[in-house]
Design an enzyme around this catalytic site. Structure first.
Site, short mmCIF file in Angstrom:
data_model
loop_
_atom_site.label_atom_id
_atom_site.label_comp_id
_atom_site.label_asym_id
_atom_site.label_seq_id
_atom_site.Cartn_x
_atom_site.Cartn_y
_atom_site.Cartn_z
N ASP A 124 33.04 66.84 11.57
CA ASP A 124 33.85 67.38 10.48
C ASP A 124 33.06 68.47 9.76
OD1 ASP A 124 35.78 67.48 8.20
OD2 ASP A 124 36.49 65.61 9.06
N HIS A 167 36.09 67.90 3.02
CA HIS A 167 36.87 67.19 4.02
C HIS A 167 36.04 66.13 4.75
CE1 HIS A 167 39.40 66.80 7.72
NE2 HIS A 167 40.39 67.11 6.91
N SER A 196 44.44 63.55 8.69
CA SER A 196 42.98 63.54 8.54
C SER A 196 42.51 62.26 7.88
CB SER A 196 42.52 64.74 7.71
OG SER A 196 42.45 65.89 8.48
#
Length: 501
Positions: free
Chosen positions: A47, A117, A286
């Site tokens: 990520d 994220h 996600s």
């Protein structure tokens, strides 16, 4: 296995959920306690990096990393060797000239997360149990990952302002295999099929991908390779509407594979974030993806010898198709409707039942190669010697037939992982317009007969061209085990296509 393909740029898809899934950390005899909260497993997260200062990654009370761990803590700006610890055991980062010329000005060339994220997804999958957490007073309580005692390995292959280079993602996967991770979580977009991930699964590592957020229009699910676990997102507590839908036209698993919580998930954020807030909400597949990665880490702790396919099967065959009120799951598309397997795959993930599925549909790496003969450059010419099989016989825990004309048959094989002596009877719901049969209708298992095959046949009874119709097949042992797989069939009288070039 070696293959060559053009590099692509992929985009990232951007508490209470774990209790809702029945994984209450306070239950002394619950699933988490039996799995030792995921202790001993390693979750790899590809990520945007990580915020090592977050309490979700503190290592108080942890032993040294598992002996199988071979990874490193790669340093860089704002990220020293001491940034890693006994919880967050390793980090790597990947950059090339193209990425370097395109990333945001606030990016740093290290595993540090400046976008947020990666921190959010990593803490959702395997973050510590943290009490008294909220976002500006909202959702106050305890936040944690699915496998809160699992170790985390971070691979920064995604960059703010750029996305994720397919080449660096594959390099991260190669490193993860060498490093010794048990499961990989990738909350990023991808191609419909990517043979580059097959070698990871062949090494016994489950690979979990986000299904994408481009729905609810048809054919929007990403990361559809059958060796992956592809995840759709749901809300929790009430109607459980999903956020993506796959339409017709695909020839392989029926996708996505499973649905998991992905709406308004509270998890760790990078620091500084918003006036010092270190946890915040985010939504999308996600967020659903690391839920399943955390669940697989827990299941792996209980069943360390299970293959990635076995773990995927356990999750799919025990999934729910109704909400916590006993009502059918609703699909939250442009028009509200009852969800179907193209919305949620096998259904809503049920980790407690997945720990004891009764039967599993297992697949080896050689099986995948047999059915995907030489795809993606795995072999060519004289070197391409693997016999190609029929795709319909790939031992997936789902059945999809896109072009049933008159009659079609396929074989599936199940392995008994429950009580040694067991008798399972077939219960099925045929898709509308289709006559369905299972032979044999009863499977008898004992200590000398753990693996059995059966044949499923489909006959079109309505000679009308139509859309997909759905059904299911379940094996029941008379007790707690209902081993259910979804079925999607489309009757085709003639191929319809344009004659205009």
């Amino acid at each position: 296995m070696v293959s060559v393909k053009e590099n692509q740029i992929h985009q990232m898809h951007t508490s209470r959920s774990w209790d809702f899934l029945g994984m209450d950390y306070r239950q002394p005899n619950g699933l988490l306690a039996k799995a030792k909260y995921g202790d001993g497993t390693i979750i790899g997260v590809i990520d945007t990096g990580v915020t090592p200062e977050s309490a979700s990654f503190a290592d108080t009370g942890y032993d040294p990393p598992p002996k199988k761990w071979k990874g490193i803590c790669q340093v860089g700006p704002s990220f020293e060797a001491i940034s890693c610890n006994r919880k967050f055991i390793g980090a790597r980062w990947y950059i090339d000239d193209e990425i370097l010329s395109s990333i945001s000005d606030n990016e740093v060339l290290s595993p540090r997360d400046v976008e947020g994220h990666g921190t959010h997804t990593a803490s959702t999958a395997g973050g510590n149990i943290i009490h008294n957490v909220s976002f500006l007073g909202l959702a106050a309580g305890t936040v944690r990952g699915g496998a809160p005692r699992a170790r985390l390995a971070i691979y920064k292959a995604c960059w703010s302002g750029y996305g994720c280079s397919g080449a660096t993602v594959l390099k991260a996967m190669d490193d993860a295999v060498y490093d010794g991770v048990d499961v990989l979580s990738l909350s990023i977009g991808g191609t419909k099929e990517d043979v580059g991930t097959l070698h990871v699964v062949a090494n016994g590592i489950s690979v979990v991908y986000a299904g994408g957020n481009d729905g609810p229009i048809a054919q929007t699910v990403e990361n559809q390779s059958p060796w992956l676990v592809t995840v759709a997102a749901t809300t929790i507590d009430r109607s459980l509407p999903v956020v993506i839908t796959l339409g017709n036209g695909e020839k392989l698993v029926l996708q996505p594979d499973i649905a998991a919580p992905g709406v308004s998930i509270l998890a760790a954020a990078q620091i500084p974030y918003y006036k010092g807030v270190s946890y915040h909400f985010d939504s999308g597949t996600s967020m659903a993806c690391p839920h399943v990665a955390g669940i697989i880490a827990v299941l792996k702790s209980i069943h360390p010898k299970w293959s990635p396919a076995a773990l995927k099967s356990a999750i799919m065959t025990t999934a729910l198709t109704y909400d916590n009120n006993g009502m059918p799951i609703q699909a939250n598309g442009r028009v509200q409707k009852i969800a179907d397997p193209f919305d949620y795959g096998a259904g809503f993930v049920n980790p407690v039942m997945a720990a004891d599925p009764g039967l599993i549909y297992d697949i080896t790496a050689s099986d995948y190669l047999k059915f995907f003969n030489c795809m993606g450059g795995l072999g060519s010419g004289d070197n391409c010697t693997t016999a190609k099989g029929s795709l319909t016989d790939l031992n997936l825990p789902s059945i999809a037939i896109p072009n049933l004309r008159t009659f079609q048959a396929m074989t599936r094989t199940v392995t008994n992982v429950g009580q040694v002596n067991a008798v399972y009877k077939a219960f099925f719901q045929a898709p509308a317009g289709v006559e369905m049969a299972v032979e044999p209708p009863v499977l008898v298992f004992n200590k000398n007969r753990r693996v059995q095959s059966f044949r499923v046949t489909f006959k079109a009874t309505r000679k009308v061209q139509g859309d997909y119709r759905f059904g299911s097949l379940a094996w029941h042992d008379g007790g707690s085990h209902w081993v259910r797989i979804p079925i999607a069939v489309r009757i085709v009288i003639e191929e319809i296509y344009s004659k205009i070039s």
